[in-house]
Design an enzyme around this catalytic site. Structure first.
Site, mmCIF file in Angstrom:
data_model
loop_
_atom_site.group_PDB
_atom_site.id
_atom_site.type_symbol
_atom_site.label_atom_id
_atom_site.label_comp_id
_atom_site.label_asym_id
_atom_site.label_seq_id
_atom_site.Cartn_x
_atom_site.Cartn_y
_atom_site.Cartn_z
ATOM 1 N N GLU A 141 0.823 -1.212 0.000
ATOM 2 C CA GLU A 141 0.000 0.000 0.000
ATOM 3 C C GLU A 141 0.861 1.268 0.000
ATOM 4 O O GLU A 141 0.590 2.208 -0.755
ATOM 5 C CB GLU A 141 -0.921 -0.022 1.228
ATOM 6 C CG GLU A 141 -1.721 1.246 1.443
ATOM 7 C CD GLU A 141 -2.748 1.508 0.343
ATOM 8 O OE1 GLU A 141 -3.352 2.596 0.359
ATOM 9 O OE2 GLU A 141 -2.946 0.646 -0.527
ATOM 10 N N HIS A 191 -11.924 5.016 -8.324
ATOM 11 C CA HIS A 191 -10.470 5.189 -8.276
ATOM 12 C C HIS A 191 -9.815 4.528 -9.489
ATOM 13 O O HIS A 191 -8.892 5.085 -10.089
ATOM 14 C CB HIS A 191 -9.948 4.568 -6.981
ATOM 15 C CG HIS A 191 -8.585 5.041 -6.579
ATOM 16 N ND1 HIS A 191 -8.169 6.343 -6.691
ATOM 17 C CD2 HIS A 191 -7.526 4.356 -6.063
ATOM 18 C CE1 HIS A 191 -6.932 6.461 -6.255
ATOM 19 N NE2 HIS A 191 -6.515 5.259 -5.887
ATOM 20 N N HIS A 242 -20.156 -8.875 -16.578
ATOM 21 C CA HIS A 242 -18.815 -8.529 -17.056
ATOM 22 C C HIS A 242 -18.399 -9.431 -18.217
ATOM 23 O O HIS A 242 -17.814 -8.963 -19.195
ATOM 24 C CB HIS A 242 -17.807 -8.650 -15.909
ATOM 25 C CG HIS A 242 -16.412 -8.218 -16.280
ATOM 26 N ND1 HIS A 242 -16.130 -7.032 -16.916
ATOM 27 C CD2 HIS A 242 -15.214 -8.837 -16.112
ATOM 28 C CE1 HIS A 242 -14.835 -6.927 -17.118
ATOM 29 N NE2 HIS A 242 -14.253 -8.004 -16.650
#
Length: 331
Positions: A73, A135, A243
């Site tokens: 991260e 994001h 999807h």
């Protein structure tokens, strides 16, 4: 001008790196590797010394430190922060140069600031799927807009020859279909639905009877924590099925557009871009199939994310090239 050209080139490659690191962070379940923002357990790097680790545990007892996730991260944040500073520098250089357009650098700066906010909300809202998907889309948009800026800074690479009028609306349609498919992919990943179906070509037997569209596309606001998902198995299968169906539609629409571009474009650069985009399209479809067949191997899943970003960037470049050339009626 040379400085701006170099900064734009570096920013494109740095954005690609940030996209790769973001995908890797998400796919290694490290999105909450640091439960605070912008630091990590109250520090600007991952706590390592014994007393720092003890302080981290005391501050966040509900989320014990996992160093490998925390480093995933923080490395992503370091790269993203560097990209933000670079784009800010590009903005200020454009701002103080008299003959430069300020619109696109301003949009880039606003977008990277919004991306930073989305990065913060990803952590503070505990991986809210809407924010995670946003994001992802923001990162892909940033890459595409940087490519447009690079093209404007390199006028020698722009197409000037007349192009058929019919190609521009087809390019817009291809971009729109791809953006929707990328959003579906982001929604699939954000809701931990990538392995909800592990059989080809659509899903396990009886999938049609298990569709739960209302839950699959509900925003699911109000949960305390979204790590590992909050949807039912049926809803995750529904997201996954949409999807997959979207992937088939995207393959058809983009293949038809790129075939028309290769046939009708009057500039060899556009035909080369058509071949490059077709190669990425087939690669992306293959990676998607392999994600299912091999049960989401990490390297393959990261590549799936990265190729999608580059495919969108190429389609945007193609559209801008079609706009820069004078249009003519198709013969």
């Amino acid at each position: 001008m040379k400085t701006q050209q170099w900064l734009a080139t570096i920013a494109i490659f740095l954005t690609m790196g940030v996209i790769l690191l973001g995908a890797y962070t998400r796919l290694t379940d490290a999105g909450l590797g640091c439960p605070d923002w912008p630091g990590c357990y109250g520090f600007f790097k991952v706590p390592q010394q014994e007393h720092h680790v003890a302080a981290a545990l005391q501050a966040f007892p509900e989320r014990p430190l996992e160093p490998h996730k925390a480093w995933n991260e923080m490395i992503h944040r370091y790269f993203a922060g560097s990209l933000g500073l670079l784009i800010a520098a590009m903005f200020f250089i454009a701002l103080f140069r008299r003959h430069n357009s300020k619109i696109l650098p301003s949009v880039l700066l606003a977008l990277v600031v919004f991306q930073a906010a989305l990065g913060m909300w990803t952590v503070t809202l505990n991986l809210l799927p809407l924010v995670v998907m946003g994001h992802l889309l923001g990162g892909f948009s940033l890459l595409s807009l940087l490519a447009v800026y690079w093209l404007r800074l390199h006028p020698q690479h722009r197409v000037a020859q007349p192009q058929p009028l019919s190609l521009k609306p087809l390019a817009l349609l291809a971009i729109a279909v791809l953006v929707v498919q990328i959003a579906l992919g982001g929604w699939t990943a954000a809701n931990y639905a990538a392995l909800a179906c592990i059989e080809l070509p659509v899903c396990e037997a009886g999938w049609l009877a298990r569709l739960n569209i209302s839950e699959a596309f509900d925003l699911h606001l109000g949960h305390a924590d979204y790590e590992y998902g909050v949807m039912s198995a049926e809803a995750r299968q529904t997201v996954h099925v949409f999807h997959r169906l979207g992937a088939a539609l995207t393959l058809v629409v983009l293949a038809l557009f790129l075939w028309q571009l290769w046939r009708k474009a009057t500039d060899s650069r556009l035909r080369k871009l058509a071949v490059a985009a077709a190669t990425l399209l087939l690669t992306q479809f293959t990676l998607g199939v392999l994600n299912v067949a091999l049960h989401l191997p990490l390297a393959n899943a990261v590549a799936h994310n990265f190729v999608a970003a580059n495919l969108l960037m190429l389609l945007v470049i193609i559209y801008m090239q079609l706009r820069s050339g004078r249009s003519r009626e198709a013969v």
